[in-house]
Design an enzyme around this catalytic site. Structure first.
Site, PDB file in Angstrom:
ATOM      1  N   GLY A  80     -58.558  36.390  21.243  1.00 17.51           N
ATOM      2  CA  GLY A  80     -57.448  36.073  22.141  1.00 17.51           C
ATOM      3  C   GLY A  80     -56.283  35.395  21.444  1.00 17.51           C
ATOM      4  CB  SER A  81     -53.908  35.849  19.608  1.00 18.61           C
ATOM      5  OG  SER A  81     -54.014  37.262  19.666  1.00 18.61           O
ATOM      6  NE  ARG A  82     -46.505  32.603  23.066  1.00 17.48           N
ATOM      7  CZ  ARG A  82     -45.995  31.451  23.468  1.00 17.48           C
ATOM      8  NH1 ARG A  82     -46.753  30.551  24.056  1.00 17.48           N
ATOM      9  NH2 ARG A  82     -44.703  31.186  23.280  1.00 17.48           N
TER      10      ARG A  82
END
Length: 434
Positions: A401-403
């Site tokens: 999970g990240s951005r």
């Protein structure tokens, strides 16, 4: 297939390197991704070799290719398997005959010469023969070939991918650290090789708009449209290895099923689908899959006083995590800032560990920021400073999970997405140039 001794003066290894189809396609990557018109110089490719076939396949109607017979490059001859004058003449004759058999379309665009002295500078220069010998030998070869690379052009060389002492490989690695714009490990070759692309003079950012996304040889194709990134292959292999160890240590236990069953979903996380990149020159595409978190105008002290339009996208663990260039441009800076690991969808993620890739483009500076999340602890960035990225080209990934944030000059771009929208990396248009 072209074969030359490896190890040269060091005598460490005499195992021949065979340039197979996959390695040949990697060697010809810069030719294949260049939209033309372009000139290519292929040094040391024998008649019928996979490298020659890959170079010819990369030709477009306005392109021109010069092929130099094997063992004909003076200093290079000592490093890559020199030949006598009669041998070079015979190799050149065989090359001409082979090219003529390809038909008039190829012969009109391909010229065969007997020595490097007869060749003219080109946009892309490829040493088709594996580079071996001492560091001094390799330095002399690279110096000779660099003189034949046009300003902003690329020199591509191949060396054995071995941990054993090898002067030529060590010298190429040294130059790659200074001038490298891309390196690829080709495991599916006999033996494995590493292909380095060197740019000794700077390229203009405008050249990126004429490129196609580069080939990623380390990803494993599952279907025509779906690959698994090399990180996924490694992670799945580790999971299966742990399962094998658990089974061997405790044969009656079912504990081995845990890592065994985890291998497939772990590999799936690193899936790398093929994407159709919009051809519209005014389109800015998403740097990743995910959900738009925010669209805002702001100033960022990292980039001076300029105002930017920032589009932030959150990636869940179910999204594709391969990152792509939102626009065509030249990588002019890359840096990492330390920070925390807050959940990527929260405002606190603004201060997470982040990698900044700054592009020089026709519309001004553009930045792509890879931010870690609550689970993500590893950012991969594969585009060295000085490299050119085509729009939609893969340049890295974030594990779990990240951005990703895309920064565009605020006075030159208008957004086409809003918070809550779903985007697809390399395909969804997130903004347009004014």
């Amino acid at each position: 297939m072209t074969q030359f001794p490896v190890g040269g003066a060091s005598g460490v290894s005499r195992r021949p390197i065979q340039i197979g189809d996959r390695a040949a396609r990697v060697l010809a990557t810069e030719l294949a991704r260049h939209g033309g018109p372009k000139t290519g110089l292929l040094v040391g490719a024998a008649a019928g070799s996979a490298t020659l076939a890959a170079a010819i396949d990369a030709l477009l109607p306005e392109d021109r290719l010069t092929v130099v017979a094997p063992g004909s490059t003076g200093a290079a001859a000592g490093a890559v398997g020199g030949a006598s004058a009669s041998g070079r003449f015979g190799a050149a004759a065989a090359l001409r005959e082979h090219v003529e058999r390809q038909g008039r379309w190829v012969t009109d665009r391909t010229r065969v010469v007997e020595s490097l002295a007869e060749a003219e500078p080109a946009d892309v220069v490829i040493l088709a023969e594996p580079l071996s010998g001492s560091a001094d030998d390799a330095r002399a070869v690279l110096a000779d070939l660099t003189k034949l690379v046009n300003a902003g052009g690329v020199l591509t060389v191949v060396v054995p991918a071995t941990r054993l002492p090898n002067g030529a490989a060590d010298e190429v690695e040294r130059q790659a650290a200074l001038y490298g714009v891309g390196s690829d490990l080709v495991l599916r070759n006999v033996p494995p090789v590493r292909v380095h692309r060197l740019r000794h003079t700077p390229a203009h950012h405008a050249a990126a708009s004429n490129l196609l996304p580069a080939l990623r040889p380390s990803s494993v194709p599952l279907t025509r449209g779906m690959h698994i990134d090399s990180n996924g292959v490694a992670a799945a292999g580790i999971a299966l290895g742990l399962a094998a160890l658990a089974k061997a240590a405790r044969p009656k236990s079912k504990l081995w099923l845990v890592p065994a069953l985890a291998a497939a979903p772990v590999a799936a996380f690193f899936r790398d689908p093929q994407r159709d990149v919009p051809e519209d020159a005014g389109a800015v595409v998403a740097a990743s899959d995910g959900k738009v978190l925010g669209v805002e105008r702001l100033h960022d002290e990292r980039f001076g006083d300029m105002e930017f339009l920032r589009i932030a996208v959150f990636l869940s663990v179910l999204d594709v995590h391969v990152n792509r260039a939102p626009v065509a441009g030249k990588v002019v800076d890359y840096f990492v800032e330390d920070g925390g690991y807050a959940a990527a969808m929260k405002p606190e993620a603004e201060h997470n560990v982040a990698a900044y890739t700054l592009l020089e483009t026709a519309h001004g500076p553009v930045a792509v920021v890879q931010r870690t999340g609550l689970i993500a602890r590893r950012i991969v960035q594969r585009a060295p400073v000085g490299s050119l990225l085509a729009k939609g080209e893969r340049f890295g990934l974030i594990r779990f999970g990240s951005r990703t944030d895309v920064y565009l000059p605020a006075d030159k771009a208008t957004p086409t997405v809003a918070p809550g929208d779903r985007v697809v990396g390399g395909a969804t248009v997130i903004a347009t140039w004014l």
